[in-house]
Design an enzyme around this catalytic site. Structure first.
Site, PDB file in Angstrom:
ATOM      1  N   CYS A  29       0.841  -1.206   0.000  1.00 59.72           N
ATOM      2  CA  CYS A  29       0.000   0.000   0.000  1.00 59.72           C
ATOM      3  C   CYS A  29       0.873   1.252   0.000  1.00 59.72           C
ATOM      4  CB  CYS A  29      -0.912   0.012   1.217  1.00 59.72           C
ATOM      5  SG  CYS A  29      -2.006  -1.413   1.315  1.00 59.72           S
ATOM      6  N   ARG A 147      -4.106   0.834  -2.621  1.00 59.85           N
ATOM      7  CA  ARG A 147      -3.890  -0.481  -2.005  1.00 59.85           C
ATOM      8  C   ARG A 147      -3.630  -1.511  -3.104  1.00 59.85           C
ATOM      9  NH1 ARG A 147      -4.743  -0.717   3.340  1.00 59.85           N
ATOM     10  NH2 ARG A 147      -4.776  -2.983   3.281  1.00 59.85           N
ATOM     11  N   ASP A 310       2.631   2.094  18.346  1.00 56.19           N
ATOM     12  CA  ASP A 310       2.969   1.570  17.023  1.00 56.19           C
ATOM     13  C   ASP A 310       3.220   2.697  16.016  1.00 56.19           C
ATOM     14  OD1 ASP A 310       0.222   2.223  16.557  1.00 56.19           O
ATOM     15  OD2 ASP A 310       0.136   0.730  14.969  1.00 56.19           O
ATOM     16  N   CYS A 360     -11.364  15.931  22.257  1.00 56.72           N
ATOM     17  CA  CYS A 360     -10.209  15.781  21.374  1.00 56.72           C
ATOM     18  C   CYS A 360      -8.903  15.563  22.134  1.00 56.72           C
ATOM     19  CB  CYS A 360     -10.118  17.041  20.502  1.00 56.72           C
ATOM     20  SG  CYS A 360      -8.637  17.172  19.509  1.00 56.72           S
TER      21      CYS A 360
END
Length: 457
Positions: A29, A147, A310, A360
């Protein structure tokens, strides 16, 4: 087997995203931020997690949770985790059973591109109650724009075959749609498509890819990790694949309007909408993106290296390795606590004064790459988009929340005035007998997922 680290317990619950095959993937991707992580391990020939590391991890992840933890989920990601093969996950299940804790439920979920799924996978996932996240960006022409496989061929048809496997074997699945500059212009088409293919739980993830900046040296893995100091120099630009702030706001708002128009409240669950409603109800965010602080969502690599997040898999954010330190010890370390607290403590005054701060909290720190109107650093790139979404949807979510507080379902928000006359003394909604998926928002009005509320056994 290598010696297992001591059974240390963390002070608070934590979640770890597992990268059993690191950044290795069978497709390519254009916007994937994780493929470049191979550069962190230049001498590595195989990125497959071995059984010793797997056992260490399973043991520590279960044992490391606080004593009152009712359930945990092993989230398998990549790269493409199905490249590990079924035997790897059979071993994971074996170790989960071996180190099972009394009173704790253990779940497994996999985020997959879906292209490698077949009958064997379908049967395995069904028999072991795995939840799948299927990555799909829209109808074929839209999906295939970014993708594609290693030969730049679209992957849509392979993904759809994988999705058919899920349906054939009644494997529960969610869909994850990456919102970027291309598909960001087609929210209604994407929403209708996801419904058409049978998804009832949508996740939309905005792509913000930082472009290299003359004042900042690119990191080893090609990502830029902004700090307050270097962000002071200038706004950090993004590349052409990134969704724009206005585009992101339009996408969410048009998706929300479609959700209302189709009367899909209580039928289709959109993560951004679930989160917003639960926070209007006064519940804390279940997503680190919208939480006041972060740091409880780490990532573990194939060799046992643990990173703060991550999105921060980089040497500067390496907490250690589970073969030398326990997961609980690293999650409770000063380094990780500071990482989590910095989300709030580095907010610019512009954010602290914002009417929407409680929804937020500055969003994900990785994308705080703009300056505020006053010239202060640390403003999220998509700030204007989030504001547009909060402003547009506020009246509706307030009415839904009021319905829930009165003991009615959120979808009855249009009849709020009549409901107020009917129920002068509201009562909490009792447990529902309606069919609800484990990741759906609980119909009792708690704002929690069903599996963590009325569906918890």
């Amino acid at each position: 087997m290598e010696h297992l680290q001591p059974f240390l317990t963390s002070k608070t619950f934590f979640n770890t995203l597992t990268k059993p095959i690191g950044p290795i993937c069978n497709i390519d991707c254009a916007y994937c931020f994780y493929l470049e992580k191979t550069k962190l391990y230049p001498q590595t020939k195989s990125f497959k997690m071995n059984e010793d590391v797997l056992e260490q991890y399973v043991c520590q992840y279960i044992a490391g949770q606080p004593a009152d933890t009712p359930e945990i989920t092993f989230g398998w990601q990549g790269g493409e985790p199905t490249l590990m093969g079924i035997p790897f996950f059979q071993s994971a299940l074996k170790f989960q059973k071996k180190y099972d804790r009394l009173g704790m439920k253990i779940h497994n979920s996999i985020q997959t591109n879906g292209t490698l799924l077949n009958d064997d996978w379908g049967l395995f996932f069904h028999d072991n109650n795995f939840l799948l996240g299927i990555s799909i960006d829209g109808p074929e022409a839209i999906h295939d724009h970014f993708r594609y496989d290693k030969k730049r061929r679209g992957t849509f048809r392979q993904v759809m075959r994988g999705l058919e496997i899920c349906q054939k074997y009644k494997v529960e699945f969610n869909t994850l749609t990456v919102v970027q500059s291309h598909n960001g212009e087609h929210p209604v088409q994407i929403y209708d498509f996801l419904k058409e293919i049978g998804s009832t739980f949508f996740q939309f993830i905005p792509i913000v890819e930082h472009a290299y900046h003359r004042l900042m040296a690119p990191r080893l893995d090609g990502m830029i990790y902004p700090s307050k100091e270097n962000a002071l120099e200038s706004n950090i630009s993004v590349n052409e694949r990134s969704t724009g702030p206005e585009q992101w706001g339009r996408f969410l708002n048009k998706t929300f309007d479609r959700w209302l128009k189709k009367e899909d409240i209580g039928k289709i669950f959109v993560r951004d909408f679930d989160l917003r409603l639960s926070m209007v109800m006064g519940m804390p965010s279940s997503s680190c993106v919208n939480a006041q602080t972060c740091g409880r969502e780490s990532a573990i690599e194939h060799n046992g290296d643990l990173y703060s997040c991550d999105h921060y898999v980089h040497e500067d954010y390496l907490l250690g390795n589970i073969k030398q330190q326990s997961l609980a010890e690293m999650m409770d370390s000063e380094q990780q606590i500071k990482f989590g607290n910095d989300k709030y403590e580095t907010l610019p005054q512009f954010c602290l004064d914002c009417d929407y701060l409680k929804y937020c909290w500055g969003a994900c720190p990785k994308d705080r790459i703009k300056k505020t109107p006053q010239g202060e650093s640390g403003l999220h790139y998509l700030c204007e988009g989030y504001k547009a979404f909060y402003s547009h949807t506020e009246p509706y979510f307030q009415k839904m929340a009021e319905c829930l507080r009165m003991g009615y379902f959120a979808e009855e928000w249009k009849n709020l005035a009549a409901l107020k006359e009917r129920v002068p003394h509201p009562k909490p909604l009792q447990k529902t007998t309606m069919k609800v998926g484990r990741n759906d928002l609980c119909r009792c009005g708690s704002g929690k997922k069903y599996k963590k509320c009325c569906g918890h056994e």
